[in-house]
Motif scaffolding. Structure first.
Motif, PDB file in Angstrom:
ATOM      1  N   ALA A   1      93.335 -36.493  14.313  1.00 29.05           N
ATOM      2  CA  ALA A   1      94.520 -37.300  14.637  1.00 29.05           C
ATOM      3  C   ALA A   1      94.483 -37.723  16.101  1.00 29.05           C
ATOM      4  O   ALA A   1      94.809 -38.866  16.445  1.00 29.05           O
ATOM      5  CB  ALA A   1      95.796 -36.520  14.333  1.00 29.05           C
ATOM      6  N   GLY A   2      94.072 -36.824  16.967  1.00 26.90           N
ATOM      7  CA  GLY A   2      93.937 -37.144  18.387  1.00 26.90           C
ATOM      8  C   GLY A   2      92.809 -38.130  18.639  1.00 26.90           C
ATOM      9  O   GLY A   2      92.933 -39.040  19.473  1.00 26.90           O
ATOM     10  N   VAL A   3      91.719 -37.964  17.914  1.00 28.32           N
ATOM     11  CA  VAL A   3      90.590 -38.886  18.048  1.00 28.32           C
ATOM     12  C   VAL A   3      91.019 -40.298  17.648  1.00 28.32           C
ATOM     13  O   VAL A   3      90.662 -41.277  18.303  1.00 28.32           O
ATOM     14  CB  VAL A   3      89.376 -38.403  17.213  1.00 28.32           C
ATOM     15  N   ARG A   4      91.830 -40.411  16.599  1.00 25.17           N
ATOM     16  CA  ARG A   4      92.330 -41.730  16.187  1.00 25.17           C
ATOM     17  C   ARG A   4      93.161 -42.377  17.293  1.00 25.17           C
ATOM     18  O   ARG A   4      93.076 -43.588  17.511  1.00 25.17           O
ATOM     19  CB  ARG A   4      93.146 -41.623  14.903  1.00 25.17           C
ATOM     20  N   ILE A   5      93.940 -41.584  18.000  1.00 25.64           N
ATOM     21  CA  ILE A   5      94.726 -42.111  19.119  1.00 25.64           C
ATOM     22  C   ILE A   5      93.796 -42.654  20.198  1.00 25.64           C
ATOM     23  O   ILE A   5      93.995 -43.761  20.704  1.00 25.64           O
ATOM     24  CB  ILE A   5      95.646 -41.025  19.711  1.00 25.64           C
ATOM     25  N   ILE A   6      92.777 -41.876  20.539  1.00 25.15           N
ATOM     26  CA  ILE A   6      91.813 -42.293  21.567  1.00 25.15           C
ATOM     27  C   ILE A   6      91.140 -43.600  21.167  1.00 25.15           C
ATOM     28  O   ILE A   6      91.008 -44.527  21.975  1.00 25.15           O
ATOM     29  CB  ILE A   6      90.767 -41.183  21.823  1.00 25.15           C
ATOM     30  N   ILE A   7      90.723 -43.714  19.920  1.00 24.34           N
ATOM     31  CA  ILE A   7      90.065 -44.929  19.436  1.00 24.34           C
ATOM     32  C   ILE A   7      91.017 -46.119  19.504  1.00 24.34           C
ATOM     33  O   ILE A   7      90.642 -47.215  19.926  1.00 24.34           O
ATOM     34  CB  ILE A   7      89.508 -44.723  18.015  1.00 24.34           C
ATOM     35  N   SER A   8      92.258 -45.923  19.116  1.00 23.95           N
ATOM     36  CA  SER A   8      93.256 -46.990  19.151  1.00 23.95           C
ATOM     37  C   SER A   8      93.486 -47.491  20.578  1.00 23.95           C
ATOM     38  O   SER A   8      93.506 -48.703  20.827  1.00 23.95           O
ATOM     39  CB  SER A   8      94.565 -46.482  18.549  1.00 23.95           C
TER      40      SER A   8
ATOM     41  N   GLU B   1     103.853 -37.492  19.053  1.00 26.75           N
ATOM     42  CA  GLU B   1     104.417 -37.283  20.392  1.00 26.75           C
ATOM     43  C   GLU B   1     103.395 -37.663  21.458  1.00 26.75           C
ATOM     44  O   GLU B   1     103.713 -38.349  22.437  1.00 26.75           O
ATOM     45  CB  GLU B   1     104.833 -35.822  20.543  1.00 26.75           C
ATOM     46  N   TRP B   2     102.150 -37.205  21.267  1.00 22.71           N
ATOM     47  CA  TRP B   2     101.095 -37.535  22.227  1.00 22.71           C
ATOM     48  C   TRP B   2     100.816 -39.031  22.240  1.00 22.71           C
ATOM     49  O   TRP B   2     100.604 -39.618  23.300  1.00 22.71           O
ATOM     50  CB  TRP B   2      99.818 -36.754  21.931  1.00 22.71           C
ATOM     51  N   LYS B   3     100.805 -39.652  21.073  1.00 21.27           N
ATOM     52  CA  LYS B   3     100.539 -41.095  21.011  1.00 21.27           C
ATOM     53  C   LYS B   3     101.580 -41.849  21.827  1.00 21.27           C
ATOM     54  O   LYS B   3     101.234 -42.741  22.602  1.00 21.27           O
ATOM     55  CB  LYS B   3     100.541 -41.581  19.565  1.00 21.27           C
ATOM     56  N   GLU B   4     102.847 -41.487  21.669  1.00 21.72           N
ATOM     57  CA  GLU B   4     103.914 -42.142  22.437  1.00 21.72           C
ATOM     58  C   GLU B   4     103.714 -41.956  23.937  1.00 21.72           C
ATOM     59  O   GLU B   4     103.869 -42.905  24.711  1.00 21.72           O
ATOM     60  CB  GLU B   4     105.276 -41.595  22.017  1.00 21.72           C
TER      61      GLU B   4
ATOM     62  N   THR C   1      97.477 -32.707  14.461  1.00 18.59           N
ATOM     63  CA  THR C   1      98.345 -33.441  13.552  1.00 18.59           C
ATOM     64  C   THR C   1      99.819 -33.180  13.821  1.00 18.59           C
ATOM     65  O   THR C   1     100.625 -34.115  13.847  1.00 18.59           O
ATOM     66  CB  THR C   1      98.004 -33.095  12.087  1.00 18.59           C
ATOM     67  N   SER C   2     100.189 -31.952  14.086  1.00 19.26           N
ATOM     68  CA  SER C   2     101.595 -31.595  14.260  1.00 19.26           C
ATOM     69  C   SER C   2     102.251 -32.234  15.485  1.00 19.26           C
ATOM     70  O   SER C   2     103.465 -32.415  15.510  1.00 19.26           O
ATOM     71  CB  SER C   2     101.761 -30.081  14.325  1.00 19.26           C
ATOM     72  N   ASN C   3     101.469 -32.595  16.496  1.00 20.13           N
ATOM     73  CA  ASN C   3     102.060 -33.190  17.698  1.00 20.13           C
ATOM     74  C   ASN C   3     101.430 -34.541  18.062  1.00 20.13           C
ATOM     75  O   ASN C   3     101.666 -35.053  19.150  1.00 20.13           O
ATOM     76  CB  ASN C   3     101.973 -32.220  18.879  1.00 20.13           C
TER      77      ASN C   3
END
Length: 87
Positions: free
Chosen positions: A42-49, A14-17, A9-11
């Motif tokens: 939060a990272g899993v949501r990025i991967i799914i997106s 930044e990773w999404k960008e 969650t904290s980063n």
């Protein structure tokens, strides 16, 4: 694109960008995960997106060299059912 360390969650913004910026204009997108040690929801949501965006254009998301701890999270969340994962 190489994913390293922890995506939490904290980063996650930044990773999404970084991940979005690294997405190729066409073709499949490979994420190198050999040094990724943890991925939160939060990272899993990025991967799914990213997966959904690629799927719309007929491309795949490929996660390569996935570590055991990250693989466990991908399996628990069901992401490994639709994202191409290479261990």
């Amino acid at each position: 694109m190489e994913l390293t360390g922890r995506i939490e969650t904290s980063n996650s913004e930044e990773w999404k960008e970084k991940i979005v910026a690294g997405m190729p204009a066409e073709g499949d997108y490979e994420l190198e995960c050999g040094t990724l040690t943890y991925i939160s929801s939060a990272g899993v949501r990025i991967i799914i997106s990213i997966y959904k965006q690629l799927k719309q254009r007929g491309s795949k998301l490929v996660m390569k060299n996935v570590t055991a701890p990250v693989m466990e999270i991908l399996e628990l969340t069901g992401v490994s059912d639709f994202v191409t994962v290479i261990r």
